[in-house]
Design a protein around this motif. Structure first.
Motif, short mmCIF file in Angstrom:
data_model
loop_
_atom_site.label_atom_id
_atom_site.label_comp_id
_atom_site.label_asym_id
_atom_site.label_seq_id
_atom_site.Cartn_x
_atom_site.Cartn_y
_atom_site.Cartn_z
N ASN A 84 -9.35 0.87 -4.24
CA ASN A 84 -8.62 1.89 -3.47
C ASN A 84 -9.46 3.15 -3.26
OD1 ASN A 84 -6.13 2.52 -2.15
ND2 ASN A 84 -5.66 3.94 -3.81
N LYS B 258 0.83 -1.21 0.00
CA LYS B 258 0.00 0.00 0.00
C LYS B 258 0.86 1.26 0.00
CE LYS B 258 -3.90 -2.21 2.34
NZ LYS B 258 -4.63 -2.38 3.62
N LYS C 39 -11.85 -0.68 2.76
CA LYS C 39 -10.71 -1.25 2.03
C LYS C 39 -10.58 -2.76 2.13
CE LYS C 39 -9.32 3.00 1.12
NZ LYS C 39 -9.59 3.62 -0.18
N LEU D 48 -9.91 -4.46 -1.16
CA LEU D 48 -8.55 -4.22 -1.64
C LEU D 48 -7.59 -5.24 -1.04
CD1 LEU D 48 -6.45 -2.46 -3.13
CD2 LEU D 48 -6.32 -1.05 -1.07
N ASN D 49 -7.78 -5.57 0.23
CA ASN D 49 -6.91 -6.57 0.87
C ASN D 49 -7.01 -7.93 0.18
OD1 ASN D 49 -5.79 -4.89 2.79
ND2 ASN D 49 -7.37 -5.30 4.31
#
Length: 435
Positions: A248, A159, A253, A256-257
């Motif tokens: 993003n 990130k 989030k 996104l992980n």
């Protein structure tokens, strides 16, 4: 004098938009012919002649073929061993260069090395590009250059490194007039490559509505709380750069992980290729698995007597999909409750999952078995009953896939006692790890 041609070789990147290798090919200075090879070395590993993944690839190729025709070009599709296919291409065309995108699985790396030698040996450039991930290989490492082996610090560095440069889209459409002008080339029929049509609903790419509520809903198998984007990622019908941009920009989030987990496991596979069939932690290969074939068959059929496990396996067998939470439970049950080698389960998932990716599947199975990169101790053992009460409390998922559960006379009795199995697992793992 024949016209020199650049070949773009489609593999796991079946789209025209935002395609790194195709973009660079179209800017090479020569007209570009697009190629796809149905590789018998891959197809022959598939047991089911109605494999939905092959139909999905075929339908996608037909769509690409039609789009290329709109630009006066065509798609060359060959069904032959890869080396023979390339020998034929080199006979039929004056090839100046070959462009493609990286593939990270062991067979693909070996294949590309061989084809690279074949091409460069004839003075033909072989150029490959990063396309299916944001960060690959050594792009996210510890400060000393070594690969991360734990997800959380990897994710943090990933990130930190992310910026607009890595998310930029490749403007392929601006250069499609550089495609080779050709009459429509013949497409082999599915039956010509040894497969039959398998019409099955494949979820689309409408993941946007899922992202903001992903953390809240993604653990509950009875609702559509996950993106179902896996098959599109697997075969590259969607751009990872667009997915990560959207993830993003989301207010939450968690999704996104999930994309970062995929890249973490691809990085692990690159640096530790032995983990395809060996434990990441070698001491776990000392475990004395029971490997009861009758219990394995019961697990495969979804007849273990544990309804959430059975529901997941039946969903997999019927649809080629299994909910993420249930993947963890079924894997834990096989490896911990039944003491069956994780490799058996990994191979079964490989045969059945439409979204099968080697890196993620191997990583997930080793996580469940405790032999992988995860830092949690081996005595993490899911309770099927506790998982049922927590994630399907109203039995909605169970009622869909295990309708006979309501009739205790027809539903199979549990093939193992969970408390007994848990104790047996702890003893077996402890014995192996203390050697």
């Amino acid at each position: 004098m024949t016209q020199q041609t650049t070949i773009f070789w489609f593999r796991r990147d079946l789209r025209l938009d935002d395609n790194a290798g195709l973009y660079h090919a179209l800017k090479s200075g020569n007209p570009v012919l697009c190629l796809f090879i149905f590789d018998p070395a891959i197809l022959n590993q598939l047991d089911n002649r109605h494999d939905t993944r092959v139909t999905f690839i075929y339908d996608t190729l037909v769509d690409l073929h039609n789009k290329l025709q709109q630009h006066g070009s065509s798609l060359l599709v060959i069904h032959d061993p890869v080396d023979q296919a390339w020998q034929q291409v080199l006979k039929d065309y004056d090839v100046a260069a070959v462009y493609t995108n990286h593939d990270y699985e062991p067979y693909a790396k070996t294949r590309d090395e061989a084809i690279g030698k074949l091409l460069t040996g004839q003075g033909i450039a072989f150029k490959t590009y990063k396309d299916q991930v944001i960060f690959e290989k050594d792009e996210v490492t510890k400060d000393d250059g070594r690969p991360y082996t734990v997800f959380t610090p990897y994710s943090r560095k990933w990130k930190q490194k992310l910026n607009d440069f890595y998310l930029g889209s490749y403007p392929v459409k601006k250069y499609l007039n550089n495609l080779l002008k050709t009459v429509p080339l013949p497409m082999p029929a599915l039956k010509d490559i040894g497969f039959e049509l398998s019409r099955q609903d494949i979820p689309g790419k409408n993941y946007e509505t899922i992202i903001d509520n992903y953390a809240e809903k993604h653990d509950y198998p009875a609702i559509r709380g996950t993106s179902h984007i896996g098959i599109h990622l697997r075969f590259g019908t969607v751009s990872i750069r667009k997915l990560v941009t959207d993830a993003n920009n989301a207010t939450e989030k968690t999704w996104l992980n999930e994309l970062i987990w995929r890249e973490f496991y691809m990085m692990i596979l690159h640096h530790f290729p032995k983990t395809v069939d060996q434990a990441f932690r070698p001491e776990y290969d000392r475990i004395k698995w029971i490997n009861d074939e009758r219990q394995f068959e019961a697990w495969c059929r979804g007849e273990t007597g544990f309804p959430l496990v059975d529901a997941g396996m039946r969903e997999l067998n019927e649809t080629g999909f299994m909910h993420n939470r249930i993947r963890m439970l079924t894997a834990s049950f096989l490896t911990k409750d039944l003491l069956i080698d994780w490799r058996w389960g990994e191979r079964y998932f490989a045969a059945k999952l439409l979204d099968y990716e080697m890196a993620s599947n191997v990583g997930g199975w080793q996580w469940a078995a405790g032999s992988g990169t995860d830092t949690a101790p081996y005595f993490r053992i899911f309770s099927p009953d506790a998982q049922l009460k927590r994630f399907d409390p109203e039995f909605k998922y169970i009622k869909k896939w295990v309708p006979e559960y309501a009739d205790f006379s027809s539903y199979p009795k549990p093939i193992v006692d969970h408390a007994f199995a848990r104790d047996r697992c702890l003893k077996a793992f402890k014995a192996a790890l203390n050697q």
